[in-house]
Design a protein around this motif. Structure first.
Motif, mmCIF file in Angstrom:
data_model
loop_
_atom_site.group_PDB
_atom_site.id
_atom_site.type_symbol
_atom_site.label_atom_id
_atom_site.label_comp_id
_atom_site.label_asym_id
_atom_site.label_seq_id
_atom_site.Cartn_x
_atom_site.Cartn_y
_atom_site.Cartn_z
ATOM 1 N N ASN A 116 4.372 13.421 51.276
ATOM 2 C CA ASN A 116 3.948 12.771 52.517
ATOM 3 C C ASN A 116 5.018 12.856 53.597
ATOM 4 O O ASN A 116 4.707 13.119 54.769
ATOM 5 N N ALA A 117 6.271 12.649 53.221
ATOM 6 C CA ALA A 117 7.364 12.760 54.199
ATOM 7 C C ALA A 117 7.462 14.186 54.724
ATOM 8 O O ALA A 117 7.615 14.403 55.935
ATOM 9 N N ALA A 118 7.357 15.163 53.820
ATOM 10 C CA ALA A 118 7.407 16.569 54.230
ATOM 11 C C ALA A 118 6.238 16.899 55.137
ATOM 12 O O ALA A 118 6.405 17.573 56.167
ATOM 13 N N SER A 119 5.060 16.425 54.792
ATOM 14 C CA SER A 119 3.866 16.715 55.592
ATOM 15 C C SER A 119 3.983 16.143 57.000
ATOM 16 O O SER A 119 3.545 16.776 57.966
ATOM 17 N N SER A 120 4.592 14.978 57.128
ATOM 18 C CA SER A 120 4.802 14.391 58.460
ATOM 19 C C SER A 120 5.748 15.248 59.290
ATOM 20 O O SER A 120 5.520 15.460 60.490
ATOM 21 N N LEU A 121 6.809 15.736 58.673
ATOM 22 C CA LEU A 121 7.750 16.611 59.381
ATOM 23 C C LEU A 121 7.064 17.904 59.808
ATOM 24 O O LEU A 121 7.246 18.382 60.931
ATOM 25 N N ILE A 122 6.278 18.469 58.917
ATOM 26 C CA ILE A 122 5.585 19.732 59.196
ATOM 27 C C ILE A 122 4.584 19.554 60.332
ATOM 28 O O ILE A 122 4.492 20.403 61.224
ATOM 29 N N ALA A 123 3.852 18.451 60.323
ATOM 30 C CA ALA A 123 2.820 18.216 61.335
ATOM 31 C C ALA A 123 3.401 18.136 62.742
ATOM 32 O O ALA A 123 2.724 18.489 63.717
ATOM 33 N N ALA A 124 4.641 17.704 62.834
ATOM 34 C CA ALA A 124 5.271 17.507 64.148
ATOM 35 C C ALA A 124 6.047 18.730 64.627
ATOM 36 O O ALA A 124 6.731 18.655 65.647
ATOM 37 N N ALA A 125 5.943 19.854 63.936
ATOM 38 C CA ALA A 125 6.772 21.015 64.280
ATOM 39 C C ALA A 125 5.941 22.296 64.294
ATOM 40 O O ALA A 125 4.900 22.387 63.650
ATOM 41 N N ALA A 126 6.456 23.275 65.005
ATOM 42 C CA ALA A 126 5.872 24.617 65.016
ATOM 43 C C ALA A 126 6.537 25.452 63.931
ATOM 44 O O ALA A 126 7.682 25.183 63.537
ATOM 45 N N LEU A 127 5.849 26.461 63.449
ATOM 46 C CA LEU A 127 6.421 27.336 62.427
ATOM 47 C C LEU A 127 7.695 28.021 62.914
ATOM 48 O O LEU A 127 8.562 28.364 62.117
ATOM 49 N N ASP A 141 23.385 29.609 62.809
ATOM 50 C CA ASP A 141 23.007 30.944 62.320
ATOM 51 C C ASP A 141 22.499 30.909 60.877
ATOM 52 O O ASP A 141 21.905 31.876 60.405
ATOM 53 N N GLN A 142 22.697 29.805 60.173
ATOM 54 C CA GLN A 142 22.181 29.657 58.811
ATOM 55 C C GLN A 142 20.837 28.934 58.778
ATOM 56 O O GLN A 142 20.188 28.903 57.738
ATOM 57 N N ALA A 143 20.422 28.356 59.896
ATOM 58 C CA ALA A 143 19.219 27.523 59.942
ATOM 59 C C ALA A 143 17.957 28.379 60.100
ATOM 60 O O ALA A 143 17.754 28.998 61.134
ATOM 61 N N PRO A 144 17.093 28.389 59.075
ATOM 62 C CA PRO A 144 15.863 29.171 59.160
ATOM 63 C C PRO A 144 14.775 28.421 59.932
ATOM 64 O O PRO A 144 14.891 27.218 60.203
ATOM 65 N N SER A 145 13.716 29.126 60.223
ATOM 66 C CA SER A 145 12.564 28.499 60.874
ATOM 67 C C SER A 145 11.765 27.695 59.850
ATOM 68 O O SER A 145 11.878 27.903 58.633
ATOM 69 N N LEU A 146 10.919 26.803 60.347
ATOM 70 C CA LEU A 146 10.036 26.052 59.471
ATOM 71 C C LEU A 146 9.137 27.012 58.694
ATOM 72 O O LEU A 146 8.909 26.812 57.497
ATOM 73 N N GLY A 147 8.640 28.055 59.349
ATOM 74 C CA GLY A 147 7.792 29.032 58.659
ATOM 75 C C GLY A 147 8.496 29.648 57.467
ATOM 76 O O GLY A 147 7.917 29.790 56.384
ATOM 77 N N ARG A 148 9.753 30.007 57.622
ATOM 78 C CA ARG A 148 10.538 30.594 56.524
ATOM 79 C C ARG A 148 10.711 29.586 55.395
ATOM 80 O O ARG A 148 10.574 29.923 54.214
#
Length: 177
Positions: A116-127, A141-148
């Motif tokens: 549920n916590a992860a889903s809330s973070l995902i819902a508020a962000a773009a890939l 430079d180490q931070a990937p995108s949400l899609g990744r």
């Protein structure tokens, strides 16, 4: 003349066959695997959930615990850079072992809370949104995108739910889809 199967093919798992949006596909498959994890442990006794399966050396409940922590590491600590306990003291053994005095419901609830916590973070962000710096990823430079991150999480689920199919067959002969 074409060879036709006697039975129609099984329906596809995951999102509906007409879904083509990348975000919807990714989140649909992730939701399907999250549900599959819980579906595949359904019907197991407390003892079956807790007993490590040989030769795998982990229990089905330990796998649920592990995947809850994976959700936390990749989404809360990783993507959102929250100050959370990423790894339990005690390393891999603690990651995969559920203490005997911990109720099954507590492990399942903790897993669902992380989802549920992860889903809330995902819902508020773009890939395409990048992970925040400071948690799992110390530099931009180490931070990937949400899609990744979500693709990584999806492959983690696919692999472990497949492992759970094997464990379940070894426990009671049930086979997966």
């Amino acid at each position: 003349m074409q060879n036709r199967p006697e039975q129609p093919p099984a329906p596809l798992d995951g999102p509906a066959v007409d879904v083509s949006d990348a975000r919807e596909l990714l989140l649909g498959y992730l939701a399907w695997y999250r549900e599959a994890l819980l579906r595949k442990i359904s019907g197991l006794s407390d003892d079956q959930l807790r007993t490590p399966v040989e030769p795998l050396r982990w229990s089905p409940l330990g796998l649920v615990q592990h995947l809850g922590r994976v959700e936390r590491r990749w989404l809360r600590w990783g993507f959102a850079a929250e100050d959370v306990l990423a790894y339990p003291p005690g390393g891999d053994e603690a990651e995969w072992t559920v203490p005997a005095d911990t109720p099954v419901g507590t492990v399942i609830t903790a897993y669902r809370d992380e989802v549920n916590a992860a889903s809330s973070l995902i819902a508020a962000a773009a890939l395409t949104d990048k992970a925040r710096v400071g948690g799992r990823f110390p530099t931009p430079d180490q931070a990937p995108s949400l899609g990744r991150i979500l693709f990584h999480l999806l492959q983690e689920y696919a692999r472990h739910v497949g492992h759970l199919d094997i464990a379940r067959e070894l426990i009671d002969g049930e086979t997966g889809e």
